[in-house]
Structures are given as C-alpha cells and as structure tokens.
Design an enzyme around this catalytic site. Structure first.
Site, PDB file in Angstrom:
ATOM      1  CG  ASN A   7      -9.175   1.510  70.212  1.00  0.00           C
ATOM      2  OD1 ASN A   7      -9.996   1.768  69.332  1.00  0.00           O
ATOM      3  ND2 ASN A   7      -9.532   1.290  71.465  1.00  0.00           N
ATOM      4  NE  ARG A  18     -19.976  13.121  54.010  1.00  0.00           N
ATOM      5  CZ  ARG A  18     -19.243  13.733  53.086  1.00  0.00           C
ATOM      6  NH1 ARG A  18     -18.153  14.402  53.433  1.00  0.00           N
ATOM      7  NH2 ARG A  18     -19.597  13.683  51.817  1.00  0.00           N
ATOM      8  CG  HIS A  43     -14.118   0.171  74.154  1.00  0.00           C
ATOM      9  ND1 HIS A  43     -13.357   0.511  75.259  1.00  0.00           N
ATOM     10  CD2 HIS A  43     -15.368  -0.001  74.620  1.00  0.00           C
ATOM     11  CE1 HIS A  43     -14.134   0.550  76.333  1.00  0.00           C
ATOM     12  NE2 HIS A  43     -15.367   0.238  75.956  1.00  0.00           N
ATOM     13  CG  HIS A  50     -16.831   4.332  68.587  1.00  0.00           C
ATOM     14  ND1 HIS A  50     -16.870   3.075  69.146  1.00  0.00           N
ATOM     15  CD2 HIS A  50     -16.746   5.207  69.619  1.00  0.00           C
ATOM     16  CE1 HIS A  50     -16.794   3.178  70.460  1.00  0.00           C
ATOM     17  NE2 HIS A  50     -16.730   4.444  70.783  1.00  0.00           N
ATOM     18  CD  GLU A  70      -9.736  -1.642  75.047  1.00  0.00           C
ATOM     19  OE1 GLU A  70      -8.514  -1.655  75.246  1.00  0.00           O
ATOM     20  OE2 GLU A  70     -10.397  -0.584  74.908  1.00  0.00           O
ATOM     21  CB  THR A 100     -13.079   8.089  76.416  1.00  0.00           C
ATOM     22  OG1 THR A 100     -12.005   7.144  76.235  1.00  0.00           O
ATOM     23  CG2 THR A 100     -12.672   9.116  77.454  1.00  0.00           C
ATOM     24  CG  HIS A 190      -7.367   6.155  78.687  1.00  0.00           C
ATOM     25  ND1 HIS A 190      -8.563   5.745  78.132  1.00  0.00           N
ATOM     26  CD2 HIS A 190      -7.524   7.473  78.957  1.00  0.00           C
ATOM     27  CE1 HIS A 190      -9.412   6.759  78.099  1.00  0.00           C
ATOM     28  NE2 HIS A 190      -8.797   7.818  78.579  1.00  0.00           N
ATOM     29  CG  ASP A 191      -5.322  10.140  77.625  1.00  0.00           C
ATOM     30  OD1 ASP A 191      -5.963  10.012  76.566  1.00  0.00           O
ATOM     31  OD2 ASP A 191      -5.773  10.767  78.602  1.00  0.00           O
ATOM     32  N   GLY A 213      -4.962   4.239  70.571  1.00  0.00           N
ATOM     33  CA  GLY A 213      -5.870   4.589  69.486  1.00  0.00           C
ATOM     34  C   GLY A 213      -5.923   6.066  69.195  1.00  0.00           C
ATOM     35  CG  HIS A 214      -7.808  10.307  70.906  1.00  0.00           C
ATOM     36  ND1 HIS A 214      -8.922  10.685  70.190  1.00  0.00           N
ATOM     37  CD2 HIS A 214      -7.200  11.462  71.315  1.00  0.00           C
ATOM     38  CE1 HIS A 214      -8.999  12.016  70.182  1.00  0.00           C
ATOM     39  NE2 HIS A 214      -7.969  12.496  70.844  1.00  0.00           N
TER      40      HIS A 214
END
Length: 237
Positions: A7, A18, A43, A50, A70, A100, A190-191, A213-214
């Site tokens: 992701n 920026r 997503h 984002h 997603e 999220t 997720h996580d 992703g994260h």
C-alpha cells in the site's frame, strides 16, 4: 507463496505534505515491483488527502503486477474504479472522516447493497474483495454477496500479538477455514508488520495475499525499502 501487495498511501502523504512531486509516487511504485512485490494497493478517500484520484489513473498505466484499489463504494469511488479497471477492488466501510479503516463490513445487514456493488464491478471484469472482521457470521454473509474474496481485518491480531498473546490468531484461522469451504479467496491486512507477519502466515490456511503499507514504510525508514520488501517476501514463503 502468499503474495505481498504494498500500500503506497504513505508515499502519497509524504508527497502531499510539501506539494510538488517528491517523492515520486509512480517511481516508488515501479521500484516496489522491481524489488519483488507482487502487487500495488491504494486507498483513495473522497478528500484525496493522500492518494489522489489521478494517481489511480496514472498507476493503472504503470503497474505490471496486481493493482488493488480499496475504498468505500460511494459514487465517486465506483466511477473511478469502473474507469481504471484495476485487477481487484476491495470494499471497505470507512467513514469519510476516518483516519484509517477501523471495522469490517456487516455483511448481513448490508448484503443487498454489497450484492449490487459487487455485481457491477464483476460485470466489468474486476475481481472483488470485502473487508471483514474475523467473524464466522460475517464470512458466511460475505459468501452470499457474490464476492470473489474477503480481506480479513487484522488489527486485533496485531494488537494481541504485540501483547504476547498468540491465541489472538485463532479466530482468523477459523474464519479462513470457513472462507475456503465457502469458495472464497482469502486476503488479509491492517497492522501486519515484520514482527507479526510470519506467525500469521504460518497460522492461516489458504492465504492468497496480504496488503501492507504503514508498517512497511515505517520499517523502511530504518532498513531501506528494497531490504524490507525482501524481508517480507522471505517471511511469506
């Protein structure tokens, strides 16, 4: 081997902070594929905080592996997906103001709505997946919508694993077995992280794909993106 879909939302967040085009989302996505990942996930949300809708259009021209979009199937999202035609669309019931994703679908309550949305996407040749909690009733409900796959929402697993409770994976392994029996393909996300992915992979039968992703981007700040992707691939073998 379970596929790794990366992701890239966080890359877009950094770019947007920026203005301009640094980091270059398209180049990062290409590099991620070159480093061995088998998919790219985005997503987009209605406020485009984002991933921007134009990013989805641009990535479609670039992504050589699986492309997964997603999101909550509001009209603007559905129009985007039908225009872009990714490999897979993952339906997530996130509120407009959600930071999220924080819950899976109630596939019983929303069965008719999901059936209609899924039918539209599948008639356009797009594989469908529904984001669900590790709940047998919700998995069974998903099977009645006509979806191709489900994606198990793994936050609770990650939370329990971090506390040392490996039994937190049991509900997910049971949900996976039921999904397979019902003919559903299985994704998860997720996580998930380098810390907990190996045990999850070993515990979950028939796992086709994970979307990360994260954690992956955070880990890459210390270890490097190419190195981290290969670490995930090794743990998913």
């Amino acid at each position: 081997m379970t596929k790794l879909s990366v992701n890239v939302n966080k890359i877009a967040t950094l770019r947007n902070s920026r203005g301009g085009n640094v980091p270059d989302l398209l180049k990062v996505a290409k590099d991620i594929e070159d480093f061995g990942a088998q998919g790219i996930t985005i997503h987009p949300r209605p406020d485009e905080r984002h991933i921007k809708y134009q990013d989805a259009r641009d990535l479609k021209k670039l992504v050589r592996t699986e492309f997964n979009i997603e999101g909550n199937p509001v009209p603007s999202f559905m129009d985007l997906v039908l225009e872009v035609k990714p490999t897979q669309v993952t339906l997530v019931p996130d509120a407009v103001d959600a930071i999220t994703s924080n819950a899976g679908w109630d596939t019983v309550k929303h069965k008719d709505f999901l059936k209609e949305v899924i039918s539209t996407f599948k008639s356009n040749g797009i594989r469908t997946s529904i984001f669900v909690d590790a709940n047998i009733e919700m998995v069974q409900g998903a099977a009645l919508t006509g979806t191709d796959r489900i994606e198990l929402y793994t936050e609770s697993y990650a939370h329990e694993y971090a506390k040392g409770n490996k039994k937190g994976v049991l509900a997910f392994s049971e949900a996976a077995k039921v999904a397979h029996e019902l003919g559903l393909g299985l994704n998860a996300g997720h996580d998930l992280s380098l810390e907990n992915i190996k045990y999850f992979k070993e515990s979950i039968p028939h796992l086709l794909e994970v979307s990360i992703g994260h954690a992956l981007i955070c880990e890459s700040l210390y270890l490097g993106l190419e190195n981290v992707i290969n670490m995930y691939l090794n743990k998913l073998k």
